[in-house]
Design an enzyme around this catalytic site. Structure first.
Site, mmCIF file in Angstrom:
data_model
loop_
_atom_site.group_PDB
_atom_site.id
_atom_site.type_symbol
_atom_site.label_atom_id
_atom_site.label_comp_id
_atom_site.label_asym_id
_atom_site.label_seq_id
_atom_site.Cartn_x
_atom_site.Cartn_y
_atom_site.Cartn_z
ATOM 1 N N GLU A 106 0.040 -5.515 12.219
ATOM 2 C CA GLU A 106 0.756 -6.443 11.335
ATOM 3 C C GLU A 106 2.239 -6.529 11.667
ATOM 4 O OE1 GLU A 106 -1.458 -4.238 10.313
ATOM 5 O OE2 GLU A 106 -3.066 -5.464 9.469
ATOM 6 N N GLY A 131 -3.079 -5.369 0.608
ATOM 7 C CA GLY A 131 -2.727 -3.976 0.848
ATOM 8 C C GLY A 131 -2.422 -3.659 2.302
ATOM 9 N N HIS A 175 -7.552 -3.737 -1.207
ATOM 10 C CA HIS A 175 -8.074 -5.098 -1.081
ATOM 11 C C HIS A 175 -7.856 -5.943 -2.329
ATOM 12 C CE1 HIS A 175 -10.094 -3.151 2.266
ATOM 13 N NE2 HIS A 175 -10.488 -4.320 2.717
#
Lengths: 370, 377
Positions: A106, A131, A175
């Site tokens: 990410e 998350g 999630h």
């Protein structure tokens, strides 16, 4: 008709919708026509019923068509179409240079998007789940949000980070979270969250056209809820909040999936003789306070609702600001309904953790009791 | 301490010995014939650049001691690594620095007073890369810039501005970072992305042996050059105090990057002769003998010896010294003239598009400040 679908954006759209309801749609990818894609040349007009997810897909497609320097980046967004299928079909239509599966990192995705933005390439990033944004937290807060300032305004940062967020889906840890406060606390970012398909279609395009970084929060529990999308009339700009149900006794405000909960609460309250006005925040940073203050000035009572933890939250900020600006209009303290100050619990307990219509109504009762 | 042994074992591209002799190592074999092709004026420029670099460092450290700068991160000792690599870049290339590549910026056309403005606390950036030969802004969060550089390189590919076969147009990116920063996640993610997309990028690691007070052996138990191979790209160690090695090796890999052959990693072995910054005290963690060892490898001394042997006159060296002193005197004067920008700068560029909170808060601060002016009038 669900309370959610009540939140129709414009009167013009209602009319369109009535006229066009039985008209065969263009190949807009509703659930029923998921595998049918419009040709490159085709432009969609009129009002169509789409899920929120597919409204975003349509908005992404429109943005990709409008500007060949718009690209999509993320994990599994290519042939799979993303874990929520929001980018479904886009790689096939626009190619793997413009719709890119990235390495699984990410920070790398956000960091490289910054470099691309320095060349004027507008990246739309998909982070898979709420998350999982934290590996990119450093790049977002110390780099992405500050490049324009550091460059004295000579460089824009047209990066959109799409983030499916929030609970109600019964999933495992990381999630179902609502991390908006971390980012609302960060200067240099803009944050918006649509609650229904029409807004989703137009707001994603506006976010992509923006020269500043935008965190685009997608209420994942509403992904498959359908509503009308007017492809010809954009409605409100993305940074405006909106009254989605008029009322006289109490104002309630929330964003994303919470808007549905608030509308459901208002529906119940109406049967008990309480008139609730519901404000869809839409923009979390900056917050558009005027419609909210106007509402509070005539209802004199406010309940702020959010799935996120309450401590140091966006709801706290809104409560404080309304108290500052509408003190003499308020008949009661501003009350907050939030997730508890714990990590999101095991999904088996989420119905007790998440603010429900009943939790909202409990706060409404208290605010009316003053 | 096993690090020096490993250091000796690793093949290293070195053309000039610490004594200033042109005696290429085995690893430098392919580069040795290229030295003759470097024009004398370019060789002289390397010396001028390195001298200027050291003079800027001394000026920065002095100004900090005088309270004119908040901080100064010296590049003292790393001149050859920086000058050689920067001179290897073409006009169309993009250079992403960390925060001590002062001479790299100056080579690309950056007025060093902009660096001093940053360290004086009158700006958070200080220059526009479009006006400084594509020398991008300093980045203080370690290795964050590695990903920006990789993204930029992806952008060059996207726009078809690399690997077309036109050497005057094809562009590449070089990113500078240090041995400490190699441990950062972003440093590694950038290598993953660059390798995955075969980006036109050179990763230039200045291994100056110390991350503030922590030796490189804490960052890595094997040569950092090996990190390249681990990510699927060439990794080569050079003597970073040899400007010829830095120039020729960087040129080779930038050429390869522009030609579409993908990224590479260069580990330049050098030494931070000074402190990490003016806030540091290296006597607390490293020995005099180590500093002496590296002093004997000084990049400027050896290069001066070699240039002298090739016929550079005492007058040339004296002239460069004088130019450097003039530059420093001018820099001192202009630095002390740098004043705080108008308060509107706090708000002006936080966003590029209009933002109501910025308008509101700027107006509030103006009114607040004016209230004092009116009160005293």
């Amino acid at each position: 008709m669900s309370a959610h679908e009540d939140a129709v954006p414009t009167d013009a759209m209602r009319e369109h919708n009535q006229h066009n309801h039985s008209t065969r749609h263009h190949a807009v990818p509703t659930d029923a026509t998921r595998d049918t894609r419009p040709s490159v040349a085709e432009t969609v007009h009129g009002v169509h019923t789409l899920s929120l997810a597919k409204a975003i897909t349509a908005g992404l497609r429109a943005a990709l068509r409008a500007d060949d320097r718009v690209i999509l980046m993320g994990e599994d967004i290519g042939p799979l179409g993303g874990v929520f299928r929001v980018t479904e079909g886009l790689q096939a239509e626009f190619g793997d240079q413009r719709v890119r599966d990235t390495p699984l990192a990410e920070s790398g995705i956000v960091g490289t998007a910054i470099g691309l933005a320095m060349r004027g390439i507008r990246s739309v990033i998909e982070i898979q789940f709420d998350g999982f944004i934290f590996p990119a937290f450093d790049q977002i807060t110390t780099q992405l949000s500050r490049q324009t300032l550091r460059h004295g305004g000579s460089v824009g940062m047209p990066v959109v980070i799409r983030l499916p967020y929030g609970g109600h889906i019964g999933s495992i840890e990381h999630h179902q979270e609502s991390p908006e406060a971390y980012f609302a606390h960060t200067p240099g970012l803009r944050i918006v969250s649509p609650s229904q398909p029409h807004d989703a279609y137009w707001m994603i395009q506006e976010a992509i056209a923006c020269n500043d970084p935008v965190l685009f929060l997608e209420p994942k529990s509403r992904y498959w809820s359908k509503g009308p999308v007017d492809f010809d009339h954009p409605g409100l700009p993305m940074h405006n909040s909106r009254v989605v149900r008029a009322g006289t006794d109490v104002t309630v405000v929330g964003h994303g999936a919470m808007v549905s909960t608030l509308l459901a609460a208002a529906e119940i309250a109406a049967t008990e003789g309480t008139s609730i006005e519901v404000v869809d925040l839409r923009s979390l940073s900056p917050v558009d306070y005027d419609p909210l203050l106007e509402s509070v000035r005539h209802t004199c009572r406010l309940v702020v609702a959010q799935e996120a933890y309450g401590h140091a939250s966006l709801g706290s900020e809104i409560a404080a600001t309304v108290a500052e600006r509408a003190f003499y209009s308020l008949e009661a303290p501003v009350l907050r309904v939030s997730g508890f100050d714990t990590p999101y619990p095991p999904a088996a307990l989420e119905t007790q953790y998440l603010p429900s219509p009943d939790r909202v109504l409990e706060a409404v009762d208290r605010v009316l009791a003053f | 301490m096993t690090a020096p042994e490993r250091e000796c074992d690793e093949p290293t591209v070195q053309l000039l010995t610490p004594d200033g002799l042109l005696q290429p190592t085995a690893a430098a074999e392919e580069y040795a014939p290229l030295v003759a092709g470097i024009k004398e004026e370019v060789l002289r420029q390397f010396y001028r650049d390195m001298t200027f670099s050291r003079r800027v460092d001394i000026t920065g450290a002095n100004l900090q001691r005088q309270g004119q700068l908040a901080l100064w991160p010296p590049s003292f000792g790393q001149e050859a690594a920086q000058v050689g690599s920067a001179r290897a870049a073409r006009a169309q290339d993009h250079l992403f620095p960390s925060y001590r590549e002062h001479i790299v910026g100056m080579i690309r056309g950056l007025d060093p007073v902009r660096l001093f403005a940053l360290m004086r606390g009158v700006t958070l950036g200080g220059w526009d890369p479009r006006e400084t030969g594509n020398f991008h802004l300093y980045t203080l969060v370690l290795a964050s810039q590695n990903l920006h550089a990789t993204g930029y390189a992806m952008g060059l590919q996207f726009d078809g501005e690399t690997a077309t076969g036109d050497p005057d147009r094809d562009a590449a990116v070089i990113v500078y970072y240090g041995d400490g920063a190699t441990s950062q996640g972003d440093a590694n993610e950038a290598l993953v992305f660059a390798s995955s997309y075969q980006c036109p990028q050179v990763f230039f690691v200045q291994n100056n042996q110390w991350a503030i007070s922590v030796p490189v052996s804490r960052q890595s138990r094997h040569p950092l050059a090996h990190r390249g191979g681990g990510f699927g790209m060439p990794g080569v160690r050079i003597d970073g105090n040899d400007v010829l090695a830095s120039y020729l090796v960087t040129r080779r890999y930038l050429d390869a990057a522009r030609a579409g052959e993908g990224p590479s990693l260069i580990e330049a072995m050098t030494y931070r002769m000074g402190a990490h910054t003016t806030a540091d005290d290296p006597t607390k963690y490293r020995t005099d003998s180590e500093v002496e060892l590296w002093s004997a490898r000084d990049p400027i001394v050896r290069y001066k010896t070699w240039l002298s042997g090739r016929g550079a006159s005492a007058a040339f060296f004296a002239e460069v010294e004088e130019e450097a002193e003039d530059m420093a005197a001018d820099l001192r004067r202009r630095t002390q003239e740098l004043v705080a920008p108008p308060r509107s700068v706090i708000f002006a560029h936080v966003y590029q598009d209009p933002h109501p909170l910025m308008v509101e808060q700027a107006a509030w601060l103006d009114a607040f400040e004016h209230s004092f002016e009116e009160g005293s009038a």
